[in-house]
Design an enzyme around this catalytic site. Structure first.
Site, PDB file in Angstrom:
ATOM      1  N   GLU A  47      57.526  13.442   5.402  1.00 17.55           N
ATOM      2  CA  GLU A  47      56.632  12.635   6.245  1.00 17.55           C
ATOM      3  C   GLU A  47      57.023  11.168   6.206  1.00 17.55           C
ATOM      4  O   GLU A  47      56.181  10.277   5.986  1.00 17.55           O
ATOM      5  CB  GLU A  47      55.176  12.802   5.817  1.00 17.55           C
ATOM      6  CG  GLU A  47      54.604  14.136   6.216  1.00 17.55           C
ATOM      7  CD  GLU A  47      53.089  14.196   6.166  1.00 17.55           C
ATOM      8  OE1 GLU A  47      52.467  13.298   5.587  1.00 17.55           O
ATOM      9  OE2 GLU A  47      52.530  15.147   6.715  1.00 17.55           O
TER      10      GLU A  47
ATOM     11  N   GLU B 240      53.959  22.011   7.922  1.00 16.75           N
ATOM     12  CA  GLU B 240      52.713  21.945   7.154  1.00 16.75           C
ATOM     13  C   GLU B 240      51.496  22.009   8.067  1.00 16.75           C
ATOM     14  O   GLU B 240      51.442  21.311   9.088  1.00 16.75           O
ATOM     15  CB  GLU B 240      52.605  20.593   6.431  1.00 16.75           C
ATOM     16  CG  GLU B 240      53.512  20.383   5.269  1.00 16.75           C
ATOM     17  CD  GLU B 240      53.250  19.011   4.641  1.00 16.75           C
ATOM     18  OE1 GLU B 240      52.106  18.509   4.694  1.00 16.75           O
ATOM     19  OE2 GLU B 240      54.205  18.418   4.122  1.00 16.75           O
TER      20      GLU B 240
HETATM   21  C1  GLA Z   1      51.083  15.510   3.819  1.00 17.20           C
HETATM   22  C2  GLA Z   1      52.162  15.680   2.781  1.00 17.20           C
HETATM   23  C3  GLA Z   1      51.880  16.808   1.838  1.00 17.20           C
HETATM   24  C4  GLA Z   1      50.428  16.807   1.409  1.00 17.20           C
HETATM   25  C5  GLA Z   1      49.566  16.871   2.629  1.00 17.20           C
HETATM   26  C6  GLA Z   1      48.090  16.964   2.337  1.00 17.20           C
HETATM   27  O1  GLA Z   1      51.269  16.324   4.906  1.00 17.20           O
HETATM   28  O2  GLA Z   1      53.419  15.889   3.351  1.00 17.20           O
HETATM   29  O3  GLA Z   1      52.738  16.685   0.733  1.00 17.20           O
HETATM   30  O4  GLA Z   1      50.163  15.668   0.660  1.00 17.20           O
HETATM   31  O5  GLA Z   1      49.772  15.701   3.378  1.00 17.20           O
HETATM   32  O6  GLA Z   1      47.341  17.092   3.504  1.00 17.20           O
END
Ligand code: GLA
Ligand code: ZN
Length: 675
Positions: free
Chosen positions: A159, A311
């Site tokens: 991210e 995710e």
């Molecule tokens: C982000 C991060 C993850 C986790 C999620 C929680 O997407 O990439 O590692 O911390 O948030 O929602």
């Protein structure tokens, strides 16, 4: 059309997600359970290594890969595959202590506080020391695992986003400006720096815009520069991996709601990935479904091929002001929706809940309770079962006749521009609302920007395109002249790519001919104010923005009904070459765009994926050019009956032959076309 999978070695839909086994390194019986539960959850993919750096290099130069060796082997033996992350989003604490120059400096000029765990997402993209350390760990990982048959793909960092104001980044920014403008006079002119006596005497005097600037072009350059620094940092990692294994494929998890230029990021990725965390659990789920679909279509459009949903939350998240539970059915429907819009995977954060720290109550496939006997586990497992049954859609993509314009530079410019109150002009929200018209009509859409090929679309919707460069102006004119239809709105073509206002009237240059109008003024309505619109015998509401425009060659289709500009045109159409250009001069509440664009879609004979739908139901098609798969999703709180299809289909889940379907609340269908 050739099929393109995320990875040729395993051309199947992926189901799985982030797995952080280093948190359970002292309790191997948990690892045993995880492998059993991975299979029970019908998962075939685990993303590992995202936060492993302190385990892999506990002290400087002392590497220990035993844990990763074992976990990759275990996943492989259990029939799973690995997406291996570079751990660079979170360097070990010792590194930040010893080399503070690796840390990002905030806009106030401070480094982050170094309490435990605070280094995640806080490193500088240009720091030579950090590059050195990143280079070492990425090389070691690639040398060790790139050829491992269980490793499908590489996930770079995590991210990635943000900005750094350290000395090195500031120096690089100045170099970037020097390269772009050559002379400081050019820069002063472009920045319109005589305004308030803001001229600088040399590039060395320039500082990045710490928390805003009066010079919009400076802000745009800073955004371009930070994007380029991040892309360069990711490419640095990718180059190392590919120098060791030229067949390696790399990706990173993008976040379409953030303000960076994803089209530029996608250029260095083999496939795009997305993280998505919708606000499920509202009285109506339709708004979140439309927003998610927009995000999926955006990420698919980046490379025009399948992407990875990396995710999403199984259950709730832990960081929203209100962490609502997902209602039964939403988890599977949301996963299928990603696939409907072009994802070849359904991934979650995370497999097993952390026992402690920040994310200990964040949703996970395996809860603290530890077994498969939870609601969320059962839903995940059912999703995996469904994905197995629809695996043949893997590699197919979408064929859209319509496109929605979304442009990062325009977003930045509208975020910084003064005068149009409220300050943040809501470009994202408005873009998604226009997209919603297509979604509600079950019409596939691509998301495009100035560099995209316009010629394949019957209709391009271009909301609030404030920034229009000469190149875009010419592309629009060419597209319409050759028979395309464009639907643009208020704020079209006020400024060029340096945020300098276009002279000679809005919209820019020849767009006045294309749209056949001249736009003289824009009124920002008070929050409680509304303007009435009369169109096609119906009355609609405008709010927030109303432009006062004049007809040149266009025909007025609708007029304002109140205030001093009562009776003047607010919705127009112009014939230009073989095409048509529509202009909506105001912001509406949603009803107007549904009605107006609905009519245009009919007139253009744009194909809907189904013959007749229902409120809250949307359909999408994935195809490889021969086979065609129809996905239908129901987000309404009611059963949806009598959804009539465009032909005869086979239900991939039941084997039934159908020409109409009924969907339960939060139900879906995946069908293969027979005729
Ligand atoms: C982000 C991060 C993850 C986790 C999620 C929680 O997407 O990439 O590692 O911390 O948030 O929602
Ligand atoms: Zn920096």
């Amino acid at each position: 059309m050739k099929k393109t999978y995320l990875n040729k070695a395993f051309p199947h839909l992926l189901h799985g997600g982030d797995y952080n086994p280093e948190q359970w390194i002292d309790t191997k019986e948990i690892w045993d359970e995880d492998m059993r539960l991975m299979k029970a959850a019908n998962c075939n993919e685990m993303t590992v290594g995202v936060f492993s750096w302190s385990t892999l290099e506990p002290r400087e130069g002392q590497f220990d890969f035993a844990f990763l060796d074992e976990i990759i082997e275990r996943i492989g033996k259990a029939g799973g595959h690995v997406v291996l992350a570079t751990p660079t989003v979170a360097p070990p604490h010792w590194m930040a202590k010893k080399y503070p120059e690796i840390l990002r400096i905030t806009k106030d000029g401070n480094p982050p506080a170094l309490s435990l765990g605070s280094v995640r997402g806080k490193t500088c993209f240009t720091s030579p020391k950090y590059r050195e350390k990143v280079g070492i760990i990425v090389r070691k990982l690639a040398e060790r695992y790139a050829k491992d048959p269980a490793v499908l793909a590489w996930h770079l960092d995590n991210e990635i986003y943000g900005q750094c104001f350290c000395e090195n980044c500031r120096k690089r920014f100045r170099e970037f400006l020097k390269e772009k403008y050559r002379t400081v006079e050019n820069l002063n002119r472009t920045y319109w720096a005589k305004w308030s006596s803001g001229e600088v005497g040399s590039f060395e005097e320039i500082e990045p815009p710490h928390g805003g600037t009066a010079y919009d072009a400076l802000y745009l350059d800073w955004k371009r520069f930070t994007d380029l620094s991040i892309i360069d940092y990711l490419k640095f990692q990718s180059d190392i991996i590919k120098s060791i294994d030229p067949d390696a494929v790399v990706t990173t998890n993008l976040m379409p709601q953030r303000d960076y230029d994803l089209f530029e990021f996608a250029k260095i990725l083999d496939f795009a990935s997305i993280d998505i965390y919708p606000n499920w659990g509202r009285p109506s789920e339709v708004g979140e479904a439309i927003d998610s679909a927009w995000q999926y279509d955006y990420v698919r459009s980046l490379k025009n091929r399948p992407f990875m949903l990396m995710e999403s939350a199984p259950g709730l998240v832990s960081w929203m002001p209100q962490n609502k539970l997902q209602r039964p059915g939403i988890l599977t429907l949301a996963g299928i929706s990603a696939v409907a819009h072009g994802s070849d995977s359904v991934g979650y954060f995370q497999f097993r809940k952390s026992r402690g720290a920040n994310e200990q109550y964040h949703g996970a496939i395996v809860d603290h309770e530890g077994s498969e006997n939870t609601r969320i586990f059962r839903e995940v497992s059912a999703t995996g079962q469904t994905l197995k049954k629809i695996d043949e859609v893997c590699g197919c993509t979408a064929e859209a006749e319509t496109a929605l314009f979304y442009d990062a530079e325009n977003l930045w410019a509208l975020d910084i521009v003064y005068a149009f109150s409220p300050r943040h002009t809501g470009y994202y929200r408005e873009d998604v609302q226009y997209y919603g018209v297509l979604w509600k009509n079950s019409i596939p859409a691509d998301i495009v920007n100035s560099n995209s090929d316009f010629s394949k679309y019957k209709l391009i919707i271009m909301p609030m395109q404030y920034i229009v460069s000469k190149k875009l102006e010419e592309k629009i004119a060419e597209y319409v002249k050759n028979g395309g239809t464009i639907y643009a709105t208020y704020m079209l073509g006020y400024a060029d790519e340096n945020a300098l206002a276009h002279l000679g009237g809005f919209p820019a240059g020849q767009l006045k001919d294309v749209f056949g109008i001249w736009n003289e003024e824009i009124d920002s309505l008070l929050p409680e104010e509304e303007q009435e619109i009369e169109f096609g015998g119906k009355s609609f509401t405008a709010k927030e923005y109303c432009e006062i425009i004049h007809l040149r060659t266009a025909k007025a289709r609708a007029t304002y009904q109140t205030d001093f500009y009562r009776g003047t045109p607010c919705f127009t159409v112009n014939e230009y070459g073989k095409g048509k250009a529509y202009y909506q001069a105001f912001r509406d509440t949603g009803e107007f765009k549904n009605f107006a664009i609905g009519r245009i879609l009919k007139e253009l004979n744009v194909k809907s994926c189904i013959a007749s739908g229902r409120e809250g139901v949307s359909a999408q098609v994935r195809t490889d050019g021969e086979k065609e798969y129809l996905f239908i999703e129901n987000y309404s709180n009611e059963k949806a009956e009598d959804i009539v299809l465009n032909g005869l289909y086979e239900d991939l889940l039941t084997g039934e032959r159908v020409s109409s379907v009924e969907l339960c609340r939060f139900g879906f269908k995946v069908l293969r076309r027979i005729k």
